[in-house]
Design a protein around this motif. Structure first.
Motif, mmCIF file in Angstrom:
data_model
loop_
_atom_site.group_PDB
_atom_site.id
_atom_site.type_symbol
_atom_site.label_atom_id
_atom_site.label_comp_id
_atom_site.label_asym_id
_atom_site.label_seq_id
_atom_site.Cartn_x
_atom_site.Cartn_y
_atom_site.Cartn_z
ATOM 1 N N LEU A 190 0.831 -1.197 0.000
ATOM 2 C CA LEU A 190 0.000 0.000 0.000
ATOM 3 C C LEU A 190 0.871 1.255 0.000
ATOM 4 O O LEU A 190 1.948 1.280 0.614
ATOM 5 C CB LEU A 190 -0.893 0.023 1.245
ATOM 6 C CG LEU A 190 -2.025 -1.009 1.326
ATOM 7 C CD1 LEU A 190 -2.687 -0.944 2.697
ATOM 8 C CD2 LEU A 190 -3.051 -0.753 0.230
ATOM 9 N N PRO A 191 0.442 2.321 -0.667
ATOM 10 C CA PRO A 191 1.148 3.594 -0.550
ATOM 11 C C PRO A 191 1.169 4.048 0.909
ATOM 12 O O PRO A 191 0.245 3.750 1.682
ATOM 13 C CB PRO A 191 0.321 4.549 -1.423
ATOM 14 C CG PRO A 191 -0.425 3.652 -2.358
ATOM 15 C CD PRO A 191 -0.693 2.390 -1.591
ATOM 16 N N LEU A 192 2.203 4.775 1.269
ATOM 17 C CA LEU A 192 2.379 5.176 2.663
ATOM 18 C C LEU A 192 1.194 5.978 3.184
ATOM 19 O O LEU A 192 0.726 5.747 4.314
ATOM 20 C CB LEU A 192 3.665 5.996 2.803
ATOM 21 C CG LEU A 192 4.039 6.419 4.223
ATOM 22 C CD1 LEU A 192 4.286 5.202 5.110
ATOM 23 C CD2 LEU A 192 5.278 7.319 4.208
ATOM 24 N N GLN A 193 0.657 6.886 2.364
ATOM 25 C CA GLN A 193 -0.448 7.723 2.844
ATOM 26 C C GLN A 193 -1.707 6.908 3.113
ATOM 27 O O GLN A 193 -2.486 7.231 4.010
ATOM 28 C CB GLN A 193 -0.741 8.871 1.867
ATOM 29 C CG GLN A 193 -1.198 8.448 0.480
ATOM 30 C CD GLN A 193 -0.041 8.259 -0.467
ATOM 31 O OE1 GLN A 193 1.060 7.924 -0.046
ATOM 32 N NE2 GLN A 193 -0.279 8.475 -1.772
ATOM 33 N N VAL A 194 -1.895 5.825 2.346
ATOM 34 C CA VAL A 194 -3.056 4.954 2.577
ATOM 35 C C VAL A 194 -2.867 4.155 3.864
ATOM 36 O O VAL A 194 -3.789 4.023 4.678
ATOM 37 C CB VAL A 194 -3.260 3.998 1.376
ATOM 38 C CG1 VAL A 194 -4.412 3.024 1.657
ATOM 39 C CG2 VAL A 194 -3.528 4.788 0.101
ATOM 40 N N LEU A 195 -1.655 3.641 4.071
ATOM 41 C CA LEU A 195 -1.351 2.893 5.293
ATOM 42 C C LEU A 195 -1.526 3.777 6.525
ATOM 43 O O LEU A 195 -2.085 3.343 7.544
ATOM 44 C CB LEU A 195 0.089 2.366 5.226
ATOM 45 C CG LEU A 195 0.606 1.623 6.461
ATOM 46 C CD1 LEU A 195 -0.216 0.363 6.715
ATOM 47 C CD2 LEU A 195 2.083 1.271 6.300
ATOM 48 N N VAL A 196 -1.084 5.004 6.424
ATOM 49 C CA VAL A 196 -1.200 5.949 7.537
ATOM 50 C C VAL A 196 -2.665 6.191 7.891
ATOM 51 O O VAL A 196 -3.035 6.240 9.068
ATOM 52 C CB VAL A 196 -0.483 7.276 7.171
ATOM 53 C CG1 VAL A 196 -0.955 8.412 8.056
ATOM 54 C CG2 VAL A 196 1.028 7.116 7.293
ATOM 55 N N GLN A 197 -3.501 6.335 6.878
ATOM 56 C CA GLN A 197 -4.928 6.552 7.136
ATOM 57 C C GLN A 197 -5.567 5.335 7.780
ATOM 58 O O GLN A 197 -6.342 5.452 8.738
ATOM 59 C CB GLN A 197 -5.643 6.889 5.823
ATOM 60 C CG GLN A 197 -5.476 8.339 5.383
ATOM 61 C CD GLN A 197 -6.316 8.650 4.155
ATOM 62 O OE1 GLN A 197 -6.402 7.852 3.219
ATOM 63 N NE2 GLN A 197 -6.939 9.818 4.142
ATOM 64 N N ARG A 198 -5.247 4.147 7.268
ATOM 65 C CA ARG A 198 -5.876 2.927 7.788
ATOM 66 C C ARG A 198 -5.458 2.646 9.235
ATOM 67 O O ARG A 198 -6.252 2.138 10.022
ATOM 68 C CB ARG A 198 -5.505 1.740 6.899
ATOM 69 C CG ARG A 198 -6.171 1.767 5.541
ATOM 70 C CD ARG A 198 -5.968 0.457 4.797
ATOM 71 N NE ARG A 198 -6.660 0.456 3.506
ATOM 72 C CZ ARG A 198 -6.686 -0.576 2.687
ATOM 73 N NH1 ARG A 198 -6.075 -1.715 3.008
ATOM 74 N NH2 ARG A 198 -7.330 -0.497 1.528
ATOM 75 N N GLN A 199 -4.208 2.946 9.552
ATOM 76 C CA GLN A 199 -3.699 2.658 10.900
ATOM 77 C C GLN A 199 -3.878 3.829 11.862
ATOM 78 O O GLN A 199 -3.452 3.749 13.016
ATOM 79 C CB GLN A 199 -2.204 2.304 10.815
ATOM 80 C CG GLN A 199 -1.903 1.025 10.054
ATOM 81 C CD GLN A 199 -2.344 -0.209 10.828
ATOM 82 O OE1 GLN A 199 -2.565 -0.176 12.035
ATOM 83 N NE2 GLN A 199 -2.480 -1.336 10.115
ATOM 84 N N GLN A 200 -4.508 4.927 11.401
ATOM 85 C CA GLN A 200 -4.733 6.122 12.225
ATOM 86 C C GLN A 200 -3.411 6.622 12.848
ATOM 87 O O GLN A 200 -3.319 6.869 14.050
ATOM 88 C CB GLN A 200 -5.763 5.833 13.321
ATOM 89 C CG GLN A 200 -7.146 5.493 12.777
ATOM 90 C CD GLN A 200 -8.166 5.291 13.887
ATOM 91 O OE1 GLN A 200 -7.837 4.791 14.963
ATOM 92 N NE2 GLN A 200 -9.400 5.680 13.625
#
Length: 466
Positions: free
Chosen positions: A195-205
Motif C-alpha cells: 500500500l502507498p504510505l499515505q493509505v497505510l497511515v490513514q488505515r492505521q490512524q
C-alpha cells in the motif's frame, strides 16, 4: 477526538502542573474555612488577600515537587517511590513556607491552617497524580507512531526504548521495511505491505511517521511523505525523535549534517549575557545560603586531618573551548591519593576518601568552593561536568563528538548529572555524553532553572555520588 488528545500528550505534564497548582490553592482556602469557620472575626482576618496567599502556598509546594523530579517526563520508579518523593517535596515546601512566613509576616496563615492545607493538598495531589499515571498508560491516548525503515537505525527504537516509561507518550504501530534494507527488527513488529504510505497511515490512524531508513539515497518515498504531511501527519527524523522522547542524543545514529542543520546551539550575545547574569545571581544566592555549611565543612576537615593539612583542593580541569583552569573543592581524599601522579576516576567505596569526605561527597558539600570558579567565569552554575585533562584527552580519542561538550562552560549542576549516575568507565562516559550533548544543543534559561531546582533531588537522595 482521540487524535486531538494524542497530539496534546506532550503537554500533559504542563496540564498536570496547572491542575495541581489549582488544587493546592484550593487546599489552603478550604483549610482556612475549616480552621476558622466557627469564628467570624478570625475568619475575616485570615481571608484577607486569600487568593494571593493561596497562590503563594501552591507555588512553593509545586517548586518543591519540581525539585524532587515529580514533573519529569521519564519517571522510572515504583508508585511507592513516587509517594516517598511527594512526601519529601511537601516537607521541603512546608519548610520553605515557614521560612517565608518569618521573612514576610503579612503572609502568615497560622500553623493549624498550614498543617491542614498540607494534608489536604497531599491527598488531592496524590489522587490526581494516580489518575494521571493511569491515563498516560491508556493506549488510545498515546500518539500512534509508524517507523519508516526496519534496518539497524530503526532498530535503535526497539532496542534502546523498550521500557514502558520510555514509551509513555507514544506507541509504535510497526516498522515498514524498505527495498534492499537489511532487516534488524523482529518479524512480528514489521508491517509488510504494498500500500502507498499515505493509505497505510490513514488505515492505521497514524499520528507521526518517524524516518529511520539506513540509506536515504534513492530509498525515500518523498512524494508519499509530502502527501502525509499535507494530511496533518507529523514527519520526524529518527535522531530528532530520540532527542525529543528520551532527553538525549543517540550517538550511534547521530549524523554530522543533522547537528549542522538542526536547531539549537544558542550562542547569541543575548543568551550569553542571560546565562552569565543567571550564573552570578545563583552563585550569590547559593553562597548566602551555604556559607555556614562551608565553615562547618572546613572545621570538620581540620579536626579530622589535623593542623597544617590543606582544606581546599585545587585540580586542573578542562573548561570552555578546551581551556584549562584550576577547580576548587573541599579536600575529600587523603593528601597522598595520587602520589604516583596517575589520574584515576573515583570508584565506589574508594578507600582514598576520608570519613568527612565520604559525607561531603554524598551531600555534594565538597563542590561548594566551585562557587568561586563561577564568579571568576571559569564555570557556570549549569553545564557539563568539568573533567581532568588526562581523561578528556583519552575520551576524545575513543568517543566521537566528545569535544562538543566543551563548547560551553562546565557547570556545578548539569542535565547529565540529573539523568545518569557517576561515570567511571569509557562506556559510562559515552552514555553520559548523550545527555551532555542534549543540554549543549537545547540549553536556555528555563532549562537551567529547572536543572538547578531538580539538583535538590540529587543532593537529598545522593544519586551518582562517589
Amino acid at each position: 477526538m482521540l487524535r486531538f488528545l494524542r497530539r496534546q500528550s506532550m503537554r500533559w505534564l504542563v496540564l498536570l502542573g496547572i491542575c495541581e497548582l489549582m488544587l493546592l490553592a484550593i487546599s489552603l482556602t478550604l483549610a482556612t474555612y475549616i480552621r476558622y469557620g466557627h469564628n467570624a472575626d478570625e475568619l475575616a482576618e485570615f481571608t484577607v488577600h486569600m487568593p494571593e496567599r493561596s497562590m503563594v502556598f501552591a507555588t512553593i509546594i509545586v517548586i518543591g515537587m519540581v525539585a524532587l523530579g515529580q514533573y519529569q517526563a521519564h519517571i522510572r520508579m515504583t508508585r511507592f517511590g513516587l509517594l516517598a518523593r511527594q512526601f519529601v517535596a511537601f516537607a521541603l515546601g512546608g519548610i520553605l513556607l515557614v521560612v517565608g512566613y518569618y521573612v514576610v509576616p503579612q503572609a502568615y496563615v497560622g500553623r493549624g491552617v498550614l498543617a491542614i492545607a498540607l494534608l489536604l493538598g497531599f491527598v488531592l495531589v496524590l489522587g490526581v497524580r494516580m489518575l494521571f499515571l493511569h491515563l498516560v498508560e491508556v493506549e488510545a491516548l498515546k500518539r500512534r507512531v509508524l517507523i519508516l525503515g526496519a534496518g539497524h537505525r530503526a532498530a535503535q527504537i526497539h532496542n534502546q526504548m523498550r521500557r514502558r516509561t520510555d514509551r509513555r507518550g507514544f506507541c509504535v504501530v510497526g516498522y515498514v521495511p524498505r527495498i534492499d534494507e537489511v532487516v534488524a527488527v523482529p518479524e512480528d513488529h514489521l508491517i509488510r505491505t504494498n500500500l502507498p504510505l499515505q493509505v497505510l497511515v490513514q488505515r492505521q490512524q497514524i499520528d507521526e511517521v518517524v524516518v529511520g531508513v539506513d540509506d536515504r539515497r534513492g530509498h525515500m518515498p518523498m512524494d508519499d511523505l509530502l502527501e502525509c504531511r499535507q494530511m496533518g501527519i507529523t514527519i520526524t527524523d529518527l535522531t530528532s525523535f530520540f532527542e525529543r522522547e528520551s532527553g538525549r542524543l543517540q550517538l550511534t545514529i547521530l549524523d554530522p549534517s543533522w547537528l549542522v542543520f538542526s536547531g539549537g546551539f544558542n550562542a547569541t550575545p543575548l543568551r550569553q549575557l542571560s546565562k552569565r547574569c543567571f550564573d552570578l545571581s545563583a552563585a550569590a544566592l547559593l553562597l548566602l545560603l551555604a556559607w555556614p555549611l562551608m565553615l562547618l565543612e572546613a572545621l570538620a576537615i581540620m579536626i579530622e586531618s589535623g593542623p597544617g593539612q590543606p582544606i581546599l583542593y585545587r585540580q586542573e580541569r578542562v573548561g570552555a573551548h578546551g581551556r584549562t583552569f584550576l577547580l576548587l573543592k573541599f579536600r575529600s581524599m587523603r593528601t597522598d591519593a595520587e602520589r604516583d601522579g596517575v589520574a584515576r576516576w573515583a570508584s565506589k567505596n574508594d578507600d582514598r576518601v576520608t570519613r568527612v569526605g565520604r559525607i561531603s561527597r554524598k551531600l555534594r558539600i565538597d563542590e561548594l568552593p566551585q562557587i568561586w570558579n563561577v564568579f571568576k567565569g571559569d564555570m557556570s552554575i549549569v553545564g557539563p561536568r568539568p573533567e581532568r585533562p588526562q581523561f578528556v584527552a583519552d575520551l576524545a580519542t575513543q568517543i566521537r563528538y566528545y569535544s562538543l561538550r566543551h563548547c560551553l562552560k562546565p557547570g556545578l549542576a548539569g542535565w547529565a548529572q540529573l539523568s545518569y549516575p557517576y561515570g567511571a568507565t569509557v562506556e559510562e562516559a559515552a552514555e553520559k555524553l548523550k545527555y551532555d550533548l542534549f543540554y549543549v544543543k537545547n540549553h536556555n534559561l528555563l532549562l537551567d532553572l529547572l536543572i538547578l531546582i531538580q539538583t535538590v533531588e540529587v543532593v537529598l537522595f545522593g544519586r551518582g555520588a562517589r
